[in-house]
Design an enzyme around this catalytic site. Sequence first.
Site, mmCIF file in Angstrom:
data_model
loop_
_atom_site.group_PDB
_atom_site.id
_atom_site.type_symbol
_atom_site.label_atom_id
_atom_site.label_comp_id
_atom_site.label_asym_id
_atom_site.label_seq_id
_atom_site.Cartn_x
_atom_site.Cartn_y
_atom_site.Cartn_z
ATOM 1 N N SER A 133 -1.591 2.713 -4.195
ATOM 2 C CA SER A 133 -0.243 2.491 -3.676
ATOM 3 C C SER A 133 0.148 1.030 -3.822
ATOM 4 O O SER A 133 -0.710 0.129 -3.758
ATOM 5 C CB SER A 133 -0.240 2.873 -2.190
ATOM 6 N N TYR A 158 -3.386 2.364 6.804
ATOM 7 C CA TYR A 158 -3.299 3.245 5.633
ATOM 8 C C TYR A 158 -3.468 2.430 4.346
ATOM 9 O O TYR A 158 -4.266 2.776 3.472
ATOM 10 C CB TYR A 158 -1.946 3.989 5.628
ATOM 11 N N LYS A 162 -6.495 2.237 1.041
ATOM 12 C CA LYS A 162 -6.308 2.228 -0.427
ATOM 13 C C LYS A 162 -6.967 0.978 -1.026
ATOM 14 O O LYS A 162 -7.613 1.033 -2.072
ATOM 15 C CB LYS A 162 -4.809 2.242 -0.772
HETATM 16 N N1 LIG Z 1 4.234 9.769 -1.151
HETATM 17 C C1 LIG Z 1 4.145 8.443 -1.166
HETATM 18 O O1 LIG Z 1 5.083 7.763 -0.757
HETATM 19 C C2 LIG Z 1 2.921 7.764 -1.734
HETATM 20 C C3 LIG Z 1 3.014 6.423 -2.172
HETATM 21 C C4 LIG Z 1 1.864 5.810 -2.672
HETATM 22 C C5 LIG Z 1 0.659 6.510 -2.727
HETATM 23 N N2 LIG Z 1 0.607 7.792 -2.282
HETATM 24 C C6 LIG Z 1 -0.683 8.493 -2.331
HETATM 25 O O2 LIG Z 1 -0.555 9.622 -3.175
HETATM 26 C C7 LIG Z 1 -1.402 10.679 -2.714
HETATM 27 C C8 LIG Z 1 -0.588 11.941 -2.559
HETATM 28 O O3 LIG Z 1 0.478 11.686 -1.659
HETATM 29 P P1 LIG Z 1 1.529 12.789 -1.238
HETATM 30 O O4 LIG Z 1 2.804 12.094 -0.972
HETATM 31 O O5 LIG Z 1 1.474 13.924 -2.181
HETATM 32 O O6 LIG Z 1 0.914 13.194 0.180
HETATM 33 P P2 LIG Z 1 0.659 14.656 0.786
HETATM 34 O O7 LIG Z 1 0.269 14.470 2.201
HETATM 35 O O8 LIG Z 1 1.833 15.531 0.486
HETATM 36 O O9 LIG Z 1 -0.568 15.168 -0.092
HETATM 37 C C9 LIG Z 1 -1.907 14.841 0.212
HETATM 38 C C10 LIG Z 1 -2.653 16.155 0.376
HETATM 39 O O10 LIG Z 1 -4.027 15.880 0.629
HETATM 40 C C11 LIG Z 1 -4.486 16.816 1.592
HETATM 41 N N3 LIG Z 1 -5.660 16.237 2.245
HETATM 42 C C12 LIG Z 1 -5.707 15.162 3.066
HETATM 43 N N4 LIG Z 1 -6.970 14.939 3.468
HETATM 44 C C13 LIG Z 1 -7.758 15.881 2.882
HETATM 45 C C14 LIG Z 1 -9.141 16.184 2.912
HETATM 46 N N5 LIG Z 1 -10.003 15.482 3.656
HETATM 47 N N6 LIG Z 1 -9.593 17.235 2.175
HETATM 48 C C15 LIG Z 1 -8.747 17.984 1.424
HETATM 49 N N7 LIG Z 1 -7.415 17.753 1.374
HETATM 50 C C16 LIG Z 1 -6.922 16.713 2.093
HETATM 51 C C17 LIG Z 1 -3.298 17.052 2.520
HETATM 52 O O11 LIG Z 1 -3.345 18.296 3.194
HETATM 53 C C18 LIG Z 1 -2.121 16.984 1.554
HETATM 54 O O12 LIG Z 1 -1.729 18.252 1.086
HETATM 55 C C19 LIG Z 1 -2.031 10.185 -1.413
HETATM 56 O O13 LIG Z 1 -3.301 9.671 -1.716
HETATM 57 C C20 LIG Z 1 -1.104 9.070 -0.981
HETATM 58 O O14 LIG Z 1 -1.764 8.120 -0.212
HETATM 59 C C21 LIG Z 1 1.704 8.445 -1.807
#
Ligand SMILES: NC(=O)c1ccc[n+]([C@@H]2O[C@H](COP(=O)([O-])OP(=O)(O)OC[C@H]3O[C@@H](n4cnc5c(N)ncnc54)[C@H](O)[C@@H]3O)[C@@H](O)[C@H]2O)c1
Length: 360
Positions: A133, A158, A162
Site C-alpha cells: 500500500s 495497518y 504492510k
Molecule cells: N482497498 C484499498 O483501499 C487498499 C489499498 C492498498 C492496499 N490494499 C490491500 O489490498 C488487499 C486487498 O484489499 P481489499 O480492498 O480487497 O480488501 P478486502 O477486505 O475486500 O479483501 C481482503 C480479503 O482477505 C480476507 N482475509 C483477511 N484475513 C484473512 C485470513 N487470515 N485468512 C483468509 N482470508 C483472510 C477477507 O475476508 C477479505 O475478503 C489487502 O491486503 C489490503 O491491505 C487495499
Amino acid sequence: MPRFKTVLVTGGAGYIGSHCVVDLLQVGLEVVAIDNFANAVGDEEGSPALRRVEEITGKCVTFYKADLLNKPQIAQIFTKHKIDCVIHFAALKAVGESMQQPLLYYQNNLLGMLNLLEVMRANNCYQMVFSSSCTVYGEPEYLPITENHPTGKITNVYGRTKYFIEEMLKDLCAADMKWNIISLRYFNPVGAHPSGLIGEDPTKEFTNLMPFMAQVALGKKPVLTVFGSDYNTPDGTGVRDYIHVMDLASGHVAALNLLNTNHVKLKTYNLGTGKGVTVKQLVDVFEKVTKTKIPLKYVERRLGDITAMWADPSLAKRELNWSTRYTVEQMCTDFWRWQTMNPDGYPKKNKTNGVLNGNS
Ligand SMILES: NC(=O)c1ccc[n+]([C@@H]2O[C@H](COP(=O)([O-])OP(=O)(O)OC[C@H]3O[C@@H](n4cnc5c(N)ncnc54)[C@H](O)[C@@H]3O)[C@@H](O)[C@H]2O)c1
C-alpha cells in the site's frame, strides 16, 4: 499467458481479489481462491462474489473457505493443487480498527503472511505478488511519489503491518535466492467491474470514500463527512490518487508476466494513475455522472491523515508494460452501476431460515 498454470489467490472473495480473479481467468490461468470471510460475504457453500466472477468469465474458480492463521489448512490446499504462484491479498485493512486492535492486525497480517511463506517454501513455490500500500510512504517528502521514496514513518498500525511485511520480504529474498516476489503498492482503489455484477461489499464497518458516498446517494446514509477542509490543496480537501479496480487487476497480470519470464528476486512497483484528485473533485464527478446530490459535512482533520499523495507510476509502465486506462468518470459510473444493481450488496443468507435474500 504463460508457463504459470495455477495461481493461488488469498483473500479472493474480497474487493480487489475478486476483480483480479476475473482478469486471471480471462488470460487462461486456473485459479484456486481462499478466504476466511473476515471481510467478505460468504459461507461454507462459497462466495457469491466468486460465483458472479464465474458468470462474467464463463470459467470456474476452485474455492476453499480457509484461514491463513490455520497453517495445516493452507498446507492441505497445497497438497491438492500444484500452485505455481500466489497472489496474496488476504489482510485486515481498516485503519481505525487497526489502532484499536493492534494485536489482531499484527497477528492476522504478519502471522498470516509467515504461515503462507512457510507453506509455499515447503512446497517449492517461490513466486508471489504481494498487496502492499502507498501507506508505507507516510507523509510524502515529495510528489509524485516514486518507489525509492523513504518508507516507514507510518501513522497507523495497518500501514505498519504492510511495512513490516515488506521488510521481512527483503530479508527473505536476500537470504534465499529462490524467491521471486513483486510487491505492489496500491494507491486508492475505487470503482467496480463494468458489468455491475461484482463490486465492493465489506462486512466490517467501512469508511472508504466511494462506498460511503454511494450509500449517501442512495439515501441510506444522511451525509458524507469530509475530514479537513483547510489542507493546502486547490479546494482545501485531501488529495489522493484514485485508481479503477480493473486497472489494478491488470497490474497483477502484468506482474505475473514479469515473474513468469524473469527472476526479479524482489521488486516493488507503485500502482496509481499519477494524478491527484481532491475529495471535493471526486464528489463533484460522482454527483455529475450519477445525477445525485451528496450532502457534505466538513469536520476537523483526522489525526494521521495525509494532505496529498499521488504516484509516479512510470516504473510500472517501463518494466511491467502497464498503465491505467480508466478515468475518474468511469470509476464513478462503474461503482454506481454496481451499487444500484445491488443496493444491499451480494445476496446474503437469511440466518434464521437459510433462504437467500437480496438479488442474485
Ligand atoms: N482497498 C484499498 O483501499 C487498499 C489499498 C492498498 C492496499 N490494499 C490491500 O489490498 C488487499 C486487498 O484489499 P481489499 O480492498 O480487497 O480488501 P478486502 O477486505 O475486500 O479483501 C481482503 C480479503 O482477505 C480476507 N482475509 C483477511 N484475513 C484473512 C485470513 N487470515 N485468512 C483468509 N482470508 C483472510 C477477507 O475476508 C477479505 O475478503 C489487502 O491486503 C489490503 O491491505 C487495499
